[in-house]
Design a protein around this motif. Sequence first.
Motif, PDB file in Angstrom:
ATOM      1  N   ASN A   5       0.817  -1.202   0.000  1.00 16.64           N
ATOM      2  CA  ASN A   5       0.000   0.000   0.000  1.00 16.64           C
ATOM      3  C   ASN A   5       0.856   1.260   0.000  1.00 16.64           C
ATOM      4  O   ASN A   5       0.540   2.228  -0.668  1.00 16.64           O
ATOM      5  CB  ASN A   5      -0.935   0.023   1.217  1.00 16.64           C
ATOM      6  N   VAL A   6       1.926   1.248   0.760  1.00 18.84           N
ATOM      7  CA  VAL A   6       2.803   2.418   0.825  1.00 18.84           C
ATOM      8  C   VAL A   6       3.463   2.640  -0.538  1.00 18.84           C
ATOM      9  O   VAL A   6       3.560   3.758  -1.015  1.00 18.84           O
ATOM     10  CB  VAL A   6       3.853   2.272   1.948  1.00 18.84           C
ATOM     11  N   GLY A   7       3.919   1.560  -1.166  1.00 19.09           N
ATOM     12  CA  GLY A   7       4.505   1.679  -2.504  1.00 19.09           C
ATOM     13  C   GLY A   7       3.503   2.219  -3.502  1.00 19.09           C
ATOM     14  O   GLY A   7       3.810   3.075  -4.324  1.00 19.09           O
ATOM     15  N   ASN A   8       2.281   1.709  -3.423  1.00 16.18           N
ATOM     16  CA  ASN A   8       1.205   2.178  -4.279  1.00 16.18           C
ATOM     17  C   ASN A   8       0.966   3.665  -4.030  1.00 16.18           C
ATOM     18  O   ASN A   8       0.784   4.437  -4.967  1.00 16.18           O
ATOM     19  CB  ASN A   8      -0.054   1.360  -4.008  1.00 16.18           C
ATOM     20  N   LEU A   9       0.988   4.051  -2.785  1.00  9.64           N
ATOM     21  CA  LEU A   9       0.822   5.458  -2.415  1.00  9.64           C
ATOM     22  C   LEU A   9       1.962   6.293  -3.003  1.00  9.64           C
ATOM     23  O   LEU A   9       1.728   7.350  -3.587  1.00  9.64           O
ATOM     24  CB  LEU A   9       0.789   5.611  -0.894  1.00  9.64           C
ATOM     25  N   GLY A  10       3.182   5.814  -2.850  1.00 10.26           N
ATOM     26  CA  GLY A  10       4.335   6.561  -3.347  1.00 10.26           C
ATOM     27  C   GLY A  10       4.298   6.771  -4.852  1.00 10.26           C
ATOM     28  O   GLY A  10       4.548   7.877  -5.336  1.00 10.26           O
ATOM     29  N   ASP A  11       3.968   5.714  -5.578  1.00  2.00           N
ATOM     30  CA  ASP A  11       3.850   5.834  -7.035  1.00  2.00           C
ATOM     31  C   ASP A  11       2.760   6.824  -7.408  1.00  2.00           C
ATOM     32  O   ASP A  11       2.919   7.645  -8.309  1.00  2.00           O
ATOM     33  CB  ASP A  11       3.538   4.473  -7.666  1.00  2.00           C
ATOM     34  N   TYR A  12       1.638   6.741  -6.699  1.00  2.00           N
ATOM     35  CA  TYR A  12       0.520   7.637  -6.963  1.00  2.00           C
ATOM     36  C   TYR A  12       0.906   9.092  -6.663  1.00  2.00           C
ATOM     37  O   TYR A  12       0.613   9.995  -7.454  1.00  2.00           O
ATOM     38  CB  TYR A  12      -0.692   7.224  -6.134  1.00  2.00           C
ATOM     39  N   GLU A  15       3.179  10.420  -9.355  1.00  2.00           N
ATOM     40  CA  GLU A  15       2.404  10.692 -10.560  1.00  2.00           C
ATOM     41  C   GLU A  15       1.618  12.001 -10.428  1.00  2.00           C
ATOM     42  O   GLU A  15       1.598  12.827 -11.343  1.00  2.00           O
ATOM     43  CB  GLU A  15       1.447   9.519 -10.800  1.00  2.00           C
ATOM     44  N   GLN A  16       0.985  12.191  -9.274  1.00  2.00           N
ATOM     45  CA  GLN A  16       0.218  13.416  -9.039  1.00  2.00           C
ATOM     46  C   GLN A  16       1.119  14.649  -8.991  1.00  2.00           C
ATOM     47  O   GLN A  16       0.769  15.706  -9.510  1.00  2.00           O
ATOM     48  CB  GLN A  16      -0.600  13.300  -7.746  1.00  2.00           C
ATOM     49  N   ARG A  17       2.273  14.493  -8.370  1.00  2.00           N
ATOM     50  CA  ARG A  17       3.230  15.611  -8.289  1.00  2.00           C
ATOM     51  C   ARG A  17       3.702  16.012  -9.676  1.00  2.00           C
ATOM     52  O   ARG A  17       3.759  17.199 -10.012  1.00  2.00           O
ATOM     53  CB  ARG A  17       4.418  15.217  -7.402  1.00  2.00           C
ATOM     54  N   ARG A  18       4.015  15.023 -10.490  1.00  2.00           N
ATOM     55  CA  ARG A  18       4.470  15.311 -11.851  1.00  2.00           C
ATOM     56  C   ARG A  18       3.353  15.917 -12.693  1.00  2.00           C
ATOM     57  O   ARG A  18       3.599  16.822 -13.488  1.00  2.00           O
ATOM     58  CB  ARG A  18       5.023  14.049 -12.503  1.00  2.00           C
ATOM     59  N   SER A  19       2.135  15.432 -12.504  1.00  2.00           N
ATOM     60  CA  SER A  19       0.990  16.008 -13.218  1.00  2.00           C
ATOM     61  C   SER A  19       0.786  17.469 -12.845  1.00  2.00           C
ATOM     62  O   SER A  19       0.379  18.280 -13.671  1.00  2.00           O
ATOM     63  CB  SER A  19      -0.287  15.231 -12.907  1.00  2.00           C
TER      64      SER A  19
END
Length: 159
Positions: A5-12, A15-19
């Motif tokens: 879940n933490v990894g999923n959070l980090g990837d998300y 992605e949001q930061r880059r967007s």
Amino acid sequence: MASLNVGNLGDYLREQRRSAQLSLRQLADAAGVSNPYLSQIERGLRKPSAEVLQQVAKALRISAETLYVRAGILDEQERDPLETRAVILADPSINERQKQVLLQIYESFRKENGLDAAEPSGEASVDGDAGSAGDTADDGPRTAGAGGAEPSRNDPSTY
């Protein structure tokens, strides 16, 4: 499973930061956390508190609830489209025309995402409400229906 879940959070988050076109440092500053700490969250090495997630969500201008679900703090809940429609229709801060336009946009997004199976049961009551409250003379073609806005853009007689 927490690390997943933490990894999923980090990837998300990444992605949001880059967007949002923010550097790691910019987001850290906006959220009030340290740059190394935010980096560790993005890499799945740290599990942030709900408070930190709320600050990050605010800085990214996204839902904190989404981050809570990604972090495993909240369970993902299935949203009932009728509940969403009811909330829109009950909002006293927008007028009837605005409610109908918002509902049309909502329905078009659901259709675009392939979620139109639930519409027929709720659509009749929504359209019924629209016919009595939203179809006034000044609303005209703008609120002609979910498909009404599309043809008018391509029909030169409406300009």
